[in-house]
Design a protein around this motif. Structure first.
Motif, PDB file in Angstrom:
ATOM      1  N   ALA A  66       5.167   6.713   8.221  1.00  0.00           N
ATOM      2  CA  ALA A  66       4.760   7.245   6.921  1.00  0.00           C
ATOM      3  C   ALA A  66       3.848   6.229   6.239  1.00  0.00           C
ATOM      4  O   ALA A  66       3.535   5.165   6.792  1.00  0.00           O
ATOM      5  CB  ALA A  66       5.988   7.549   6.070  1.00  0.00           C
ATOM      6  N   ILE A  73       8.114   8.236  11.607  1.00  0.00           N
ATOM      7  CA  ILE A  73       8.030   9.696  11.674  1.00  0.00           C
ATOM      8  C   ILE A  73       8.373  10.157  13.079  1.00  0.00           C
ATOM      9  O   ILE A  73       9.273  10.971  13.283  1.00  0.00           O
ATOM     10  CB  ILE A  73       6.631  10.187  11.264  1.00  0.00           C
ATOM     11  N   HIS A 294      14.635  15.105   8.144  1.00  0.00           N
ATOM     12  CA  HIS A 294      13.268  15.293   7.640  1.00  0.00           C
ATOM     13  C   HIS A 294      12.482  16.198   8.585  1.00  0.00           C
ATOM     14  O   HIS A 294      11.309  15.918   8.884  1.00  0.00           O
ATOM     15  CB  HIS A 294      12.558  13.943   7.500  1.00  0.00           C
ATOM     16  N   TRP A 297       8.847  17.154   8.052  1.00  0.00           N
ATOM     17  CA  TRP A 297       7.722  16.287   8.387  1.00  0.00           C
ATOM     18  C   TRP A 297       6.980  16.784   9.628  1.00  0.00           C
ATOM     19  O   TRP A 297       5.847  16.384   9.886  1.00  0.00           O
ATOM     20  CB  TRP A 297       8.194  14.852   8.622  1.00  0.00           C
ATOM     21  N   GLN A 341       6.297  14.387  -0.439  1.00  0.00           N
ATOM     22  CA  GLN A 341       6.727  15.416   0.517  1.00  0.00           C
ATOM     23  C   GLN A 341       8.062  16.021   0.097  1.00  0.00           C
ATOM     24  O   GLN A 341       8.247  17.242   0.144  1.00  0.00           O
ATOM     25  CB  GLN A 341       6.837  14.805   1.921  1.00  0.00           C
TER      26      GLN A 341
END
Length: 699
Positions: A66, A73, A294, A297, A341
Motif C-alpha cells: 500500500a 497487499i 481486506h 483491495w 479505501q
C-alpha cells in the motif's frame, strides 16, 4: 558451442577415453598417480572447447505494498523465490549446506577429482550405493541449466540427464565458475537457486515456508534440516513428506558438521534432540490472495495488473509484461491509501449491502498526478462461487475501472461538464444565457415519444425549477437539460465528445465508440450522459479541474523498484495540459453550484446536491449529479484541489434495472463522506477564481 562439441563420434570417444583411462588406471597406478592422470585427461578435455555458462536472473517474487510502503497487499510469482545476500543467511545454514553436499568445497577448484574417481570406481564395480561426485558448484550449474528460460525444453531436460555428457558439461562449467567467482559468491548463488520442496526456491523462501522466519534467523537444527532435504526435497519434505527421513537427514548433516569441526559434538547432539517444530507459511500470490480482512483491495490489485500489462517498460508484448510481474522481483509501492479505501468501502456498503444485486462502485484519485487512492464496491473480490449463480456477493469483474467485459454505466448529467468545457474553449463565457424551455426542439432528426415534429425534443425533469433564463452557472447547478442541449448545439456535439476523450473518458461499449467517431456530429444526446463510463474515468476527468487543467493518466503506483533496487520510470505520472487553467477554473466555479456552495462571482442560485457542501463544511468542492432515464443509474462526482471521487449506482448484470431509484442523496453523501474522511487533517485548499473575461465575456 559445447553441444556441438559433445555431439558426434569424436566427442563420444573423447568422453569414453577419459572414463576408460580412469578405469584402467585404478588397477595400474597408485592413488596419487591415478589422481594426476585423470585430472590431466579431464583438463585436456576441457581445454579443447572452453565455454562460458550463461547465468540468467533467477525468477524473483514481486511484492506489492500500500502507499505506506509497509502494508502488504499481495505478491506475484511463478516460483516462490527471493534472492538474499550471504550476510542475510545464518552462518549455520552456510556451514550446513557445505557439510551436507560438498565437504571439500573450499579445497577444490569447482570439481573434486578425488570424488570423481571414487564415484567412478564405486559405480564401475557395481556398488549398491551409487555415488554422484557433484560438488556444490556443479549442482549450481545443473540448477542454472535446467531453469534457463533461454534454453530449449530439451536442453533443460538434458541438464538433469543421467549420462556422462551431462556430468562433463557440469565439470567444465564448474571449473570456469570457480575461476570467475569467489567461494562465498558461489555459495550465495547456490543457496538462492536450490529447491527445498514445498514450492520454495532458494533459502529465503525455504526458511519462510518451513519456519516462518528469515534465513538469518535459522538455528543450527533448522539449518541442518533444510540442508538435509535438498537431495530429495519432495520425498524428505518435513511439512508434507517423510518427517522421519527429514530427521534422519538432519542427523547426517549435524554429524558431518561435527566431523568438519564447524560445530562441536555437543552442539550437534543437542540439535539432534530438538523436536521438529515446523511452522509453515504460504506466501500470497496474485490478486485473489490479498489479506482476507481486506478482500476489497483485490479490485485495486486487479486494476494494477491491467495497468502493468499496458506498460512498455516491462516488456515488448503483453505476455512479456505478465512474466515480468511474476518473475522480475519488483518492489511496488502502490497509491492505495488504506484509510481512504476503508472509507470508500464503508460508504458503498451504506448504500447497497453485499447481498444486493445493485452495486455502488466508487473511485478516488489525486488531481495533478492521477494516482488512485481507492477503488471500492459492495462486492467481495473472490473466485468463490455465488449462490444461485448470480453475480454477487463475490466477483472479480473490474466494476470500478472497466475492461474485461465491463463497459461501464451511463452517468447522466455529469457529462454536461464536457459540453461546458468545450463551450468555454470555444469562446463562450460562463454568463452565456439562454431562456431554457421545458422542451427544446433540436436540429437532429428523431421519431417516437422523444420527438417533436420529427426532431429530437429533450425536456427538463423539473420544469418549474429548471425552466427560464439560465447561464452556465445555474444551468449546471440546476442541471437544466434544455440549456445544455442548446449549448451543445451551438458548438457541435463533436467538440463535447472530443473534450470527454481528452479528459480520459474511454468509450468501451462498441455502440458508444461508433457514435464517438464520425457520427459524433449528430450525437445530440451525448451531453445528457447516455454513454457508458466508469467511476474511475469520471473521477479522473473531473480531477482535471482540481489540477488547473492538467489531465493525468490513472496511475495505481507511487514507486517501482526492480530486483536491483533501481527506480522504474513507469511509476511517474503521465500528465498533459488538457485545457487552459482559466477554463478549468471557470468550469470548477460553475461546479460549485450543484453542491450548495457559491461561485466566486455569486452566481449560484440552487443545486441538485446541497448536502455535499454541508458534509465538506468549510472545504471547497465542485461536483455534479447525474440521473439517467427512470433512475436506471445515479451518479455523483466531486472534486477538490486535493482529491476527486465518483460513484455510480447501477446493476452491473441488468442495465434495465432501476438501480438508482431512491438513492440519489445517498450516492451524493457516499462520495462526500469518502472525501471528507480522506481529507481529514489536510490543509484546506481553495479553488482559484477564473478571470472576469471568461466569467462575463467581452459583452
Amino acid at each position: 558451442m559445447f553441444d556441438r562439441f559433445l555431439s558426434g563420434k569424436a566427442s563420444r570417444l573423447a568422453v569414453s577415453g577419459i572414463l576408460a583411462g580412469a578405469a584402467l588406471a585404478v588397477f595400474a597406478f597408485p592413488a596419487a598417480g591415478l589422481y594426476g592422470l585423470v585430472l590431466n585427461r579431464v583438463t585436456n578435455f576441457y581445454n579443447t572447447a572452453p565455454d562460458a555458462l550463461n547465468i540468467p536472473q533467477n525468477p524473483q517474487i514481486t511484492t506489492v505494498y500500500a502507499n505506506d510502503g509497509k502494508t502488504l497487499i499481495t505478491k506475484f510469482y511463478d516460483e516462490r523465490r527471493h534472492d538474499v545476500a550471504l550476510n542475510q543467511i545464518s552462518p549455520y545454514m552456510q556451514e550446513a549446506i557445505v557439510a551436507s553436499e560438498d565437504a571439500r568445497f573450499y579445497k577444490h577448484g569447482g570439481v573434486d577429482m578425488r570424488s570423481v574417481i571414487r564415484a567412478f570406481v564405486s559405480n564401475g564395480r557395481g556398488s549398491n550405493a551409487q555415488q554422484g561426485a557433484s560438488t556444490l558448484t556443479m549442482q549450481y550449474v545443473r540448477n542454472v541449466l535446467k531453469e534457463d528460460p533461454n534454453l530449449s525444453p530439451q536442453r533443460r531436460v538434458d541438464a538433469t540427464a543421467n549420462n556422462a555428457g551431462r556430468k562433463i558439461t557440469e565439470m567444465r562449467y564448474a571449473t570456469a565458475l570457480d575461476k570467475k567467482y569467489s567461494k562465498k559468491e558461489i555459495l550465495r548463488r547456490y543457496l538462492n537457486i536450490a529447491y527445498f520442496g514445498n514450492g520454495a526456491y532458494g533459502i529465503d523462501a525455504a526458511s519462510r515456508s518451513y519456519f516462518s522466519k528469515t534465513p538469518g534467523q535459522l538455528t543450527l537444527a533448522e539449518a541442518a534440516l533444510l540442508a538435509g532435504i535438498v537431495q530429495s526435497p519432495d520425498v524428505d519434505n518435513p511439512a508434507f513428506g517423510d518427517r522421519a527421513a527429514a530427521l534422519s537427514r538432519r542427523s547426517y548433516v549435524l554429524d558431518s558438521m561435527a566431523r568438519m569441526k564447524v560445530v562441536t559434538p555437543a552442539q550437534a547432539a543437542k540439535a539432534k534432540n530438538e523436536p521438529l517444530h515446523i511452522k509453515t507459511s504460504i506466501e500470497p500470490n496474485n490478486c485473489s490472495a490479498v489479506p482476507d480482512q481486506h478482500n476489497d483491495w483485490g479490485f485495486f490489485c486487479d486494476y494494477l495488473t491491467q495497468w502493468w500489462t499496458n506498460q512498455p517498460a516491462f516488456g515488448q508484448t503483453e505476455q512479456d509484461r505478465k512474466d515480468a510481474l511474476k518473475e522480475g522481483g519488483y518492489t511496488i509501492v502502490t497509491s492505495l491509501d488504506p484509510k481512504t479505501q476503508a472509507a470508500a468501502l464503508s460508504q458503498s456498503l451504506g448504500v447497497y449491502g453485499y447481498g444486493s444485486p445493485m452495486a455502488l462502485p466508487l473511485a478516488v484519485v489525486q488531481p495533478g498526478t492521477g494516482r488512485i487512492a481507492a477503488m471500492a464496491v459492495n462486492r467481495h473480490y473472490s473466485l468463490e462461487e455465488n449462490p444461485g449463480k448470480v453475480g454477487y456477493p463475490n466477483s472479480t469483474a473490474q466494476l470500478i475501472g472497466g475492461n474485461g467485459g465491463i463497459q461501464g454505466y451511463p452517468a447522466g448529467s455529469t457529462f454536461k461538464m464536457f459540453t461546458m468545457l468545450a463551450a468555454l474553449e470555444d469562446g463562450k463565457p460562463l454568463s452565456t444565457q439562454f431562456n431554457s424551455p421545458a422542451k427544446l426542439q433540436t436540429k437532429w432528426y428523431a421519431n417516437g415519444s422523444a420527438s417533436c415534429n420529427g426532431y429530437w425534443c429533450p425536456g427538463n425533469d423539473n420544469p418549474s425549477w429548471m425552466d427560464g433564463p439560465r447561464t452556465m452557472w445555474n444551468g449546471f447547478g440546476r442541471s437544466v437539460n434544455t440549456y445544455f442541449v442548446w449549448l451543445e448545439q451551438q458548438i457541435g456535439p463533436e467538440k463535447a465528445v472530443a473534450m470527454a476523450q481528452r479528459l480520459g473518458i474511454t468509450f468501451r461499449a462498441p455502440a458508444d465508440a461508433d457514435l464517438a467517431g464520425v457520427k459524433a456530429i449528430n450525437w445530440g444526446a451525448f451531453t445528457l450522459g447516455v454513454a457508458d463510463t466508469t467511476p474511475l474515468d469520471l473521477a479522473n476527468a473531473y480531477a482535471t479541474l482540481g489540477a488547473d487543467g492538467r489531465y493525468c493518466d490513472p496511475l495505481p503506483v507511487l514507486s517501482i523498484k526492480d530486483a536491483h533496487g533501481r527506480e522504474v520510470s513507469a511509476a511517474n505520472p503521465n500528465c498533459r495540459t488538457a485545457v487552459s487553467p482559466d477554463i478549468a477554473r471557470a468550469a470548477a466555479d460553475a461546479g460549485r453550484c450543484p453542491v450548495g456552495e457559491q461561485s466566486a462571482f455569486g452566481m449560484c442560485d440552487g443545486g441538485t446536491a446541497p448536502e455535499v457542501g454541508s458534509i465538506l463544511a468549510g472545504r471547497p468542492i465542485a461536483g455534479k449529479t447525474g440521473s439517467t432515464e427512470n433512475n436506471a443509474t445515479e451518479t455523483f462526482v466531486g472534486v477538490t484541489p486535493q482529491l476527486a471521487a465518483a460513484a455510480i449506482a447501477a446493476d452491473p448484470d441488468n442495465p434495465s434495472d432501476l438501480a438508482g431509484e431512491g438513492v440519489s442523496s445517498s450516492v451524493n453523501s457516499a462520495v462526500a463522506n469518502t472525501l471528507a474522511t480522506a481529507l481529514k487533517g489536510q490543509p484546506v485548499v481553495n479553488f482559484q477564481a477564473p478571470s472576469a473575461a471568461i466569467a462575463g465575456g467581452s459583452g
